[in-house]
Design a protein around this motif. Sequence first.
Motif, PDB file in Angstrom:
ATOM      1  N   LEU A  99       0.820  -1.206   0.000  1.00  0.00           N
ATOM      2  CA  LEU A  99       0.000   0.000   0.000  1.00  0.00           C
ATOM      3  C   LEU A  99       0.857   1.261   0.000  1.00  0.00           C
ATOM      4  O   LEU A  99       1.932   1.309   0.618  1.00  0.00           O
ATOM      5  N   GLN A 100       0.359   2.304  -0.663  1.00  0.00           N
ATOM      6  CA  GLN A 100       0.985   3.616  -0.548  1.00  0.00           C
ATOM      7  C   GLN A 100       0.599   4.229   0.802  1.00  0.00           C
ATOM      8  O   GLN A 100      -0.488   3.986   1.314  1.00  0.00           O
ATOM      9  N   ILE A 101       1.520   5.001   1.353  1.00  0.00           N
ATOM     10  CA  ILE A 101       1.366   5.531   2.707  1.00  0.00           C
ATOM     11  C   ILE A 101       1.344   7.056   2.669  1.00  0.00           C
ATOM     12  O   ILE A 101       2.236   7.688   2.088  1.00  0.00           O
ATOM     13  N   ASP A 102       0.354   7.646   3.303  1.00  0.00           N
ATOM     14  CA  ASP A 102       0.352   9.087   3.564  1.00  0.00           C
ATOM     15  C   ASP A 102       0.816   9.257   5.009  1.00  0.00           C
ATOM     16  O   ASP A 102       0.060   8.990   5.946  1.00  0.00           O
ATOM     17  N   PRO A 103       2.070   9.692   5.240  1.00  0.00           N
ATOM     18  CA  PRO A 103       2.600   9.706   6.611  1.00  0.00           C
ATOM     19  C   PRO A 103       1.789  10.557   7.578  1.00  0.00           C
ATOM     20  O   PRO A 103       1.643  10.196   8.751  1.00  0.00           O
ATOM     21  N   LEU A 107       0.499   8.269  10.528  1.00  0.00           N
ATOM     22  CA  LEU A 107       1.453   8.301  11.634  1.00  0.00           C
ATOM     23  C   LEU A 107       1.180   9.452  12.587  1.00  0.00           C
ATOM     24  O   LEU A 107       0.690  10.513  12.197  1.00  0.00           O
ATOM     25  N   ALA A 108       1.550   9.251  13.843  1.00  0.00           N
ATOM     26  CA  ALA A 108       1.354  10.272  14.870  1.00  0.00           C
ATOM     27  C   ALA A 108       2.340  11.424  14.667  1.00  0.00           C
ATOM     28  O   ALA A 108       3.492  11.208  14.253  1.00  0.00           O
ATOM     29  N   PRO A 109       1.935  12.647  14.971  1.00  0.00           N
ATOM     30  CA  PRO A 109       2.881  13.757  14.945  1.00  0.00           C
ATOM     31  C   PRO A 109       3.872  13.642  16.104  1.00  0.00           C
ATOM     32  O   PRO A 109       3.698  12.835  17.017  1.00  0.00           O
ATOM     33  N   ALA A 116       4.361  14.133  11.048  1.00  0.00           N
ATOM     34  CA  ALA A 116       5.240  12.977  10.856  1.00  0.00           C
ATOM     35  C   ALA A 116       6.103  13.126   9.614  1.00  0.00           C
ATOM     36  O   ALA A 116       7.276  12.725   9.602  1.00  0.00           O
ATOM     37  N   SER A 117       5.554  13.714   8.557  1.00  0.00           N
ATOM     38  CA  SER A 117       6.307  13.869   7.308  1.00  0.00           C
ATOM     39  C   SER A 117       7.555  14.721   7.486  1.00  0.00           C
ATOM     40  O   SER A 117       8.481  14.650   6.680  1.00  0.00           O
ATOM     41  N   MET A 125      11.693   8.212   4.576  1.00  0.00           N
ATOM     42  CA  MET A 125      10.299   7.888   4.290  1.00  0.00           C
ATOM     43  C   MET A 125      10.148   7.533   2.817  1.00  0.00           C
ATOM     44  O   MET A 125      10.690   8.219   1.942  1.00  0.00           O
ATOM     45  N   GLY A 126       9.430   6.470   2.538  1.00  0.00           N
ATOM     46  CA  GLY A 126       9.196   6.074   1.167  1.00  0.00           C
ATOM     47  C   GLY A 126       7.744   6.207   0.785  1.00  0.00           C
ATOM     48  O   GLY A 126       6.862   6.409   1.638  1.00  0.00           O
ATOM     49  N   GLU A 127       7.455   6.071  -0.485  1.00  0.00           N
ATOM     50  CA  GLU A 127       6.082   6.173  -0.974  1.00  0.00           C
ATOM     51  C   GLU A 127       5.198   5.103  -0.336  1.00  0.00           C
ATOM     52  O   GLU A 127       4.027   5.331  -0.063  1.00  0.00           O
ATOM     53  N   CYS A 128       5.785   3.933  -0.084  1.00  0.00           N
ATOM     54  CA  CYS A 128       5.055   2.813   0.530  1.00  0.00           C
ATOM     55  C   CYS A 128       5.766   2.299   1.780  1.00  0.00           C
ATOM     56  O   CYS A 128       5.458   1.206   2.261  1.00  0.00           O
ATOM     57  N   PHE A 129       6.691   3.061   2.310  1.00  0.00           N
ATOM     58  CA  PHE A 129       7.625   2.574   3.337  1.00  0.00           C
ATOM     59  C   PHE A 129       7.612   3.489   4.545  1.00  0.00           C
ATOM     60  O   PHE A 129       7.754   4.713   4.422  1.00  0.00           O
ATOM     61  N   ILE A 130       7.452   2.895   5.739  1.00  0.00           N
ATOM     62  CA  ILE A 130       7.446   3.647   6.991  1.00  0.00           C
ATOM     63  C   ILE A 130       8.705   3.281   7.776  1.00  0.00           C
ATOM     64  O   ILE A 130       8.826   2.156   8.267  1.00  0.00           O
TER      65      ILE A 130
END
Length: 362
Positions: A99-103, A107-109, A116-117, A125-130
Amino acid sequence: MKRLLILTGTAATLALGAAYAQDKELTIVSWGGAYSNSQDKAYHEPYEEKTGVNILTEDKSANALAGIRAQVEAGNVTWDVVDMLQADAQRACDEGLVLQIDPDEWLAPAPDGTPASEDFVEGTMGECFIPQILYSTMFAYNTEAFPDGGPSTVEDIWDTEKFPGTRALQQIPQKNLEWALLADGVPADEVYDVLATKEGQDRAFAKLDEIKDNVIWWSEGAQPPQMLADKEAVIATAYNGRIFNAQVNEDQPFEIMWDHQMFETDGWVVPVDTGEEELIKDYIKFATDTQRLADQAKYISYGPARKSSAPLVGKFEGTDIEMKPHMPTNPKNLETAIPFNVQFWADYGDSLEERFNAWVAG
């Protein structure tokens, strides 16, 4: 069936929800050994206590990409969250397996509100990687094999007269080809440019030929410390946290050689079609928050991927050992470090793995 239920209302209803939570499960794939133990202590056990969700673990990250491919192709995805190297995660992302991930959604701030970004180390950080941790693969040796002092440079690894004995190397082209070029005199900032050429690849394999008769191969992270302890090998490539664990918890006479450590990010991906996206999001938000990533550093010497976690890193659990000097991110340890080039291996991985496997078998 795995389910997520959110209930509000009376105490009786809440009690029913708590009991119902016992039926929820997440299957999480990781690397095993000291690393999985650090995740159990920092992430899994606190999450289970907080939610009642049962965490099932499988130590199959060494073959994570192949495993996800097979499950997705078969239409039978049984893994919910997978611990994966960043280069393999990029390949899985490119193939549409994860899955693609929107950080900032997932993800928590940071505690101060930083999104998080912006709180994770740049480039991790990757497009699909946390990202979870920053670690290194480096050389380590058994000091009992070298009473007059062990190797201190990558070039020394190829000097089998001055430093005789068996080398244990991971059975993958990644890092071995880079170190071969470094040992052959290629400047660190030119390694990937050279390795992108046919001539550079030939040069790297020719350099590996020089020590091939002195090499045994490993595939699981627990193997190098055991090989060194058993003196099956006197020098080994290894994950820095595994060697630290052997030094501190097992009192092994090992020394880390930080010269040209290969600096890398490890983290989570979520396979497509798990059917548990909301529950997975809840787990990942918890497991990657500032405190949890700092907590993991109590149990293994890997640097947290969040900037806000770094100041919270303290001592190894149950000891007076300060963890910061043992981190690959320690400035002294970083002096000659080489950032692992994720995009290079996403582009060249398949062809170089095929050639490497044929070379090992030949």
